[in-house]
Design an enzyme around this catalytic site. Sequence first.
Site: not given
Lengths: 250, 594
Positions: B520-522
């Site tokens: 979920t590292h955007l």
Amino acid sequence: MSDQDQDNPRRDFLRKSLTLIPVVTVASTGLGGSMLMAAPAPAQASPVPPPVSDKAYEPSYFSAEEWAFINAAVARLIPADAQGPGALEAGAAEYIDRQMNTPYASGALWFMQGPFNADAAPEMGWQSKLVPKVIYRLGIAATDAWSKAFNGKAFAAQDSATQDDMLRRLEAGGSEVSAHFDAVPPKMFFNLLLQNTKEGFFCDPIHGGNKGLVGWTMIGFPGARADFMDWVERNEQYPFPAVSIRGERA
Amino acid sequence: MATIMKKVDAVIVGFGWTGAIMAKELTEAGLNVVALERGPMQDTYPDGNYPQVIDELTYSVRKKLFQDISKETVTIRHSVNDVALPNRQLGAFLPGNGVGGAGLHWSGVHFRVDPIELRMRSHYEERYGKHFIPKDMTIQDFGVSYEELEPFFDYAEKVFGTSGQAWTVNGQLVGEGRGGNPYAPDRSNPFPLEAQKNTVSAQLFQKAATAVGYKPYNLPSANTSGPYTNPYGAQMGPCNFCGFCSGYVCYMYSKASPNVNILPALRQVPNFELRPNSHVLKVNLDNTKSKATGVTYIDAQGRECEQPADLVILGAFQFHNVRLMLLSGIGKPYDPISGEGVVGKNFAYQNMATIKAFFDKDTHTNNFIGAGGNGVAIDDFNADNFDHGPHGFVGGSPMWVNQAGSRPIAGTSNPPGTPAWGSAWKRATADYYTHQVSMDAHGAHQSYRGNYLDLDPVYHDAYGLPLLRMTFDWQENDIKMNRFMVEKMGKIAEAMNPKAIAVLGKKVGEHFNTASYQTTHLNGGAIMGTDPKTSALNRYLQCWDVHNVFVPGASAFPQGLGYNPTGLVAALTYWSARAIREQYLKNPGPLVQA
């Protein structure tokens, strides 16, 4: 070998295992860690009714024909065998029927605004307008029609080897199967069925599956114990049996 | 007509880590602060209540704590030539929802940053020459240095109660032979708590990595190794490795979250109000378009409300911040053809590879045991810790075993070739569930001219507003790096002497898969920098064009890091808050002259 012969050992196993699994309700909520870590309770402690068998469960979504299919299919996807009870014994069929009444089954957890492009590449993720409830209805009807076209019997009435073969073809989604599946892709149906069967085998029993904690016991998952401070660094088998949210113990 | 609410000094959109940090800092400065969170109120009690929370189906599988995408999602396409399709089921990434945001369900890997990654373009140009960076790679410098941020990393770790082992503190070597990371930059203080225990999987990785010649260290973890009280007086209990970490509310008060570590302090102050179920539609601007007047939101009953404020903080998840800017007309939207414009530019992700090693029954990895931030890693191939010259790609990758807890429905895996069902599947699952090690290369991801965010022309949210559109695909540099990392990590896996190995890496020509979870590292889309022509925010996270809007979050990263982003997100938020408190409030206006 007739299918009767093939299925007998499984039924036998089921009957025995259901009577052998002690299910003890420790408490409904607020379980203390010390209570969970206690040695397995003796058989006479807090006797509770034996687990309800699949036959007693009345499906609320599936029709009689669909229910027969679900029971037969989960029994092949995760069969009872030397490894222990399978998905049928775990209550996966009941679990799937119960799931059909949740927001998940009507697609309410998904973004369902059109336009849809159901033929998009797999890496684009789910792009179908179909939702689980509908996929089951269409997929079971198509599988049974395909099965009857083969030898006049519905899927549930086929012998185990034929059922396995049919499931493998659904899984592969080849053209000889697709011809019978106008309304739903066979692979989509199979993947949903397998996913939900595994959920019913491994979920907390609060959802209707994993009865007797048989799924967890098979792989050594301790369930709701969720406290491993003393076990973090140890290269040893974890010795305590699984417990569920409701305090059932394997 | 919208209901006009009583004016406040500052309104904060979103109550995750950045919203909570800003709320704490701005109330300390004496401001009246309202935080609008579109999701529900949630907290350790009752949402993390034991044993109800120990429920894989509800949390990991049905995704209870994540964004409700039935109301709003993003659309995705691989290139400008494709038609974007909605992300209909959560897959590749899992943004949060409700009070605490993704900070309530995250794992807790709590890194700082490798200093060179803050000056990515300058560093690569200096060491390898300008032509080493591919033409369409749009990496930039953040415009802030590690030295400037160090006090804020230090403070964030104290607030989070982070467990770890320093390598050097004020230049003094303290971590050799004790689990410190020799590649880590200098620190002003040790970690607040000592490193967590290592799982058997992490021990195996440590031994194998050492045998291959690398330098393993303990992952810095925002899961507590012991009891802790943070500077706000918030108390945490020791993590018991329950294995229900990522995707769950921590029932032990052991995983740092806005709810556990900051909210209790905010509840004590009269100048703060948290309004859950308040969905912000846009930031309102005055006639000059250079000043915000507040925000418009829909309240719990569906009424449209206007919240006037002197200061607006966009503290939502990365892509929500970008979408709000686009919907509000803040900053010039990015155009990938001309390369002009800034909002939506430099959207980047994480370049993951995973290897699973399967063992005999005498190796008990007990994968149900786990803590989200815990593990053993190596940085030998992270950042620019090795010579990239011969390899021809930009970026690095830490590698680790991070056993966060694997549960049976979604967390079982078997050696390659195992059938997906039937007795053979059953046997393999029984044989391997507690006898396997999963290791990741958590690769940095660079930004490119063609990977960007804008508004979708077709699909809209539950309020009729356009969805955000991602145009995104893997580039040659990403695949090259991924394959390099898989080869290096494969050596570590082989040194463990397993029975079987499964490799999940990227193939040449592979497209971004929206369905399979990566991270979920955007990053990016509203990036910070030194030039308003190439960045949306200045180095204090202040909008170049609208001086009373600040936008903390990974949306400010010009490219993705090798490390997990939360540590840098938190430090940058404290850095920005300091600038607001010490400079902006005294003299509201641009903190950097364009």
